[in-house]
Design an enzyme around this catalytic site. Structure first.
Site, mmCIF file in Angstrom:
data_model
loop_
_atom_site.group_PDB
_atom_site.id
_atom_site.type_symbol
_atom_site.label_atom_id
_atom_site.label_comp_id
_atom_site.label_asym_id
_atom_site.label_seq_id
_atom_site.Cartn_x
_atom_site.Cartn_y
_atom_site.Cartn_z
ATOM 1 N N HIS A 1 -11.768 -4.620 8.931
ATOM 2 C CA HIS A 1 -12.287 -4.424 7.278
ATOM 3 C C HIS A 1 -13.481 -3.540 7.389
ATOM 4 O O HIS A 1 -14.293 -3.274 6.574
ATOM 5 C CB HIS A 1 -12.575 -5.619 6.729
ATOM 6 C CG HIS A 1 -11.792 -6.309 6.344
ATOM 7 N ND1 HIS A 1 -10.989 -7.062 7.145
ATOM 8 C CD2 HIS A 1 -11.033 -6.815 5.091
ATOM 9 C CE1 HIS A 1 -9.956 -7.886 6.749
ATOM 10 N NE2 HIS A 1 -10.100 -7.764 5.329
ATOM 11 N N GLU B 1 0.851 -1.202 -0.011
ATOM 12 C CA GLU B 1 -0.201 0.002 -0.064
ATOM 13 C C GLU B 1 0.695 1.445 -0.027
ATOM 14 O O GLU B 1 0.774 2.288 -0.903
ATOM 15 C CB GLU B 1 -0.952 -0.199 1.117
ATOM 16 C CG GLU B 1 -2.179 -0.891 1.053
ATOM 17 C CD GLU B 1 -1.802 -2.380 1.232
ATOM 18 O OE1 GLU B 1 -0.666 -2.584 1.824
ATOM 19 O OE2 GLU B 1 -2.617 -3.131 1.210
#
Ligand SMILES: Cc1ncc(C[n+]2csc(CCOP(=O)(O)OP(=O)(O)O)c2C)c(N)n1
Lengths: 335, 350
Positions: free
Chosen positions: B153, B84
């Site tokens: 999440h 990322e």
């Protein structure tokens, strides 16, 4: 290591380049020494990281780049900025926090920027410049340009995740990046053996399957010839290259560093390998340098630095009304 | 996140349009709207490309970019490794290098691995360079809970990003906004973060012609009312509108519902104008309450419209707990219609 033979008419060009390298290193040295004094005088504030001892690296690498190549550096970047061709005036003014500085006094010593020379910082988050550099290189790839992005970082950054993510991505995508790891053996006060399980960084980088070479970073000719080879290969489409430039910083990490972690003996040992002294001696031995020439270079460097100090002193401050400018582009335009 | 969100979702549908669709109005899902917006941008500008984890061969973890690899090829639809920080940073660098990247991060939780690049590079570069280096990158990511994906999440962290000067933060809550916000985001010379609520992708809605689009930095009054102002955005818009309908039907309370759309900068004028007419405000935000976007909005109302208020400000936020997995607990943690009703009713006495 380049072996120099006595000058012949056809070697005149080589001599010119050698003198230019010496001049660049001396400029950086005198500039940095003066910055150290100006810090004591409280003209320069914040963090100040001097490049003294490592001049051969920035000088050697920059001499191989084209004007349209890009440079991404760290907080220890005055030398890189000077060698890249940013004016000493603008760099000094930035450190004084003046509006005539490279970043209008908003960056300081750690955040020098100059889009005209494609000098993109000045990154003071260790390792953060690497992802940015591969992005610049990706833009070149996607736009079909044969430019190279040179990304400088210290060996401390090799412990950061960004190093590993970026090398992997650069190799996967075959991006035109020259990774320049300046291994000066210490990340602040942590010596390399205490933070790297594998201290041979060229070997470690090679695990990502890119050409990866250790280079004597105290020898400007060695830096220059390794960089020249790497840049030619990158431009020819052979993908990223990694240079481990083995060097040493002679001064403390920053102006706050009491220097407890290394011995005076060790520093003195390394200073016998001073890149400027050894190079001057080599040029003298080759008959390429005499006292007058050296004195001329010295004087020009000192004058340039003093001129920069005067320029910085006399420059105005950014008006307070402009505090909020440069947060968004709209505020740039409306300012 | 290793699955495509293809299964039917719990309903988060926006209310049906009030006017019949004109010929130029198209109906599609939120997912299709984002995809169409990306496709249009890629056709319009060769500098635009997409990069992220599984955006290509897999089609995107929420299937947003499905089919685009075939259409545009791997150079412009770039699958990245699980890095990322590196690929967000590469997007920032590519933007400075003259491209117009659309970076996709699977969820806002994973964006924390790129937070340094977003905060310390994208948001600071223009300023640190004294105005030389603007960063025209667009970063899209999913946010929000409701699919039992538990505590790594499901969070709504867009409020954190709205804290940062130098970023523009958008939260398209309708299919139209999903379809239309990307183009101005790409045209913005500065970094833009787009937050797409995971529950919205399967929602269908109308997309009117482009010239009907309200500029992306304006809040929109989605329902007019004079008794109380409900300020919300993103995934909470649908249930806030549902609560407003219930208040009208059951209590005779006419709530005005404001969809912020832009979380930074905030369209204060629209919020304050409404509060000055209704004299009451409730903020509905899926983020946590402490040190939050809802706190910021409440503070701005208190600072600038205190003497217009007839009742205390109220907030309906997520419970201050990492998002639990079990459905009953997850639902209990999230703002619900009943919670909105309970917050509004005591404020409006008639
Ligand atoms: C992410 C991050 N962690 C810590 C620091 C504090 N810090 C600044 S320089 C430095 C040492 C870096 O050493 P190295 O990368 O070898 O470069 P050098 O200073 O030797 O040039 C540290 C720890 C920082 N700036 N960024």
């Amino acid at each position: 290591m380049t072996v120099l033979t006595p000058p012949a008419p056809e070697r005149e060009q080589d001599r010119g380049r050698a003198i230019a390298r010496l001049t660049s290193m001396l400029r950086i040295r005198r500039f940095e020494e003066r910055c150290g004094e100006l810090y004591q005088d409280e003209k320069i504030r914040g963090f100040l990281h001097l490049y003294i001892g490592q001049e051969a690296v920035a000088t050697g690498v920059m001499s191989c780049l084209r004007a349209d190549d890009a440079v991404v550096a760290t907080y220890r970047e005055h030398g890189h900025a000077l060698a890249r061709g940013i004016s000493a005036d603008a760099i000094m003014a930035e450190m004084f926090g003046k509006v005539t500085g490279t970043s209008r006094g908003r960056g300081g010593s750690m955040h020098l920027f100059d889009t005209a020379t494609r000098f993109y910082g000045g990154h003071a988050i260790v390792g953060a410049g690497l992802p940015f550099a591969i992005g610049l290189a990706l833009a070149d790839r996607l736009q079909g340009r044969d430019r190279v992005t040179a990304c400088f970082f210290g060996e401390g950054a090799v412990a950061e995740g960004e190093f590993h993510e970026s090398l992997n991505l650069a190799v996967l995508w075959q991006l035109p990046v020259l990774f320049c790891c300046e291994n000066n053996l210490y990340a602040m006060g942590t010596e390399i053996a205490h933070e790297q399980a594998e201290t041979d960084l060229a070997l470690k980088a090679a695990a990502y399957r890119l050409p990866s070479w250790p280079v004597d970073g105290m020898d400007v000719d060695a830096v220059e010839s390794a960089t020249r080879r790497a840049v030619a290969a990158i431009r020819a489409g052979e993908g990223p290259h990694f240079l481990e430039l083995r060097t040493y910083r002679f001064r403390p990490h920053s102006m706050f560093d009491p220097g407890l972690y290394r011995s005076a003996d060790e520093v003195a040992q390394w200073m016998t390998r001073c890149p400027i002294a050894t190079y001057s001696a080599r040029l003298r031995a080759a008959g390429w340098l005499d006292d007058d020439t050296l004195a001329g270079i010295e004087q020009a460097a000192r004058e340039e630095v003093e001129q920069a100090v005067t320029f910085a002193e006399q420059s105005p401050w950014e008006p307070m009304d402009d505090l909020l400018r440069f947060v968004t582009s709209e505020e740039v335009r409306h300012g | 996140m290793a699955e495509q969100a293809q299964a039917p979702m719990p309903s988060a549908a926006a209310p049906a349009p009030e006017s019949p669709a004109t010929p130029a109005t198209v109906r599609m899902t939120y997912r299709e709207a984002v995809r169409e917006a990306i496709r249009e941008a890629m056709h319009a500008d060769p500098r635009v490309f997409v990069m992220g984890e599984d955006v290509g061969a897999y089609g995107g973890c929420y299937a947003v970019t499905k089919g685009l690899l075939t259409e545009f090829g791997p150079e412009r639809l770039r699958d990245t490794p699980l890095s990322e920080s590196a690929f967000v940073g590469a997007g920032i660098g590519a933007a400075v290098g003259g491209m117009r990247p659309i970076v996709e991060i699977m969820t806002v939780n994973f964006s924390l691995l790129a937070l340094d690049q977003i905060m310390n590079t994208a948001a600071t570069f223009l300023h640190m360079s004294g105005g030389q280096c603007n960063v025209p990158v667009v970063i899209r990511m999913t946010t929000g809970a409701g699919r039992q994906l538990a505590a790594q999440h499901s969070h709504s962290l867009e409020g954190w990003y709205a804290h940062i000067p130098g970023l523009r933060i958008l939260a398209p809550a309708t299919v139209e906004d999903a379809r239309r916000m990307l183009a101005p985001a790409l045209a913005d010379p500065d970094p833009v973060l787009l937050f797409e609520h995971a529950l919205l992708y399967n929602v269908s809605g109308d997309v009117p012609p482009a010239d009907a689009f309200v500029p992306f930095d304006r809040a929109i009054v989605r329902r007019a009312g004079h008794d109380v102002t409900l300020v919300t955005y993103g995934g909470m818009l649908a249930r806030t509108l549902e609560a407003a309908e219930r208040l009208a039907a059951d209590d005779g309370i006419e709530a005005e519902v404001i969809d912020l759309r832009s979380l930074r900068p905030l369209d204060e004028a629209t919020i304050l104008d409404s509060v000055r007419r209704t004299h009451r405000a409730v903020i509905v935000d899926e983020g946590w309450r402490s040190g939050s976007l809802s706190a910021e909005i409440a503070a701005r109302i208190a600072e600038q419209a205190f003497f217009d208020l007839d009742a205390p400000l109220r907030r309906v936020c997520s419970a201050e707990v990492p998002m639990p997995y079990a459905r009953h607990l997850e639902q209990a943690a999230l703002p619900q219609v009943d919670g909105i009703l309970a917050a509004v009713r005591p404020l409006v006495t008639r």
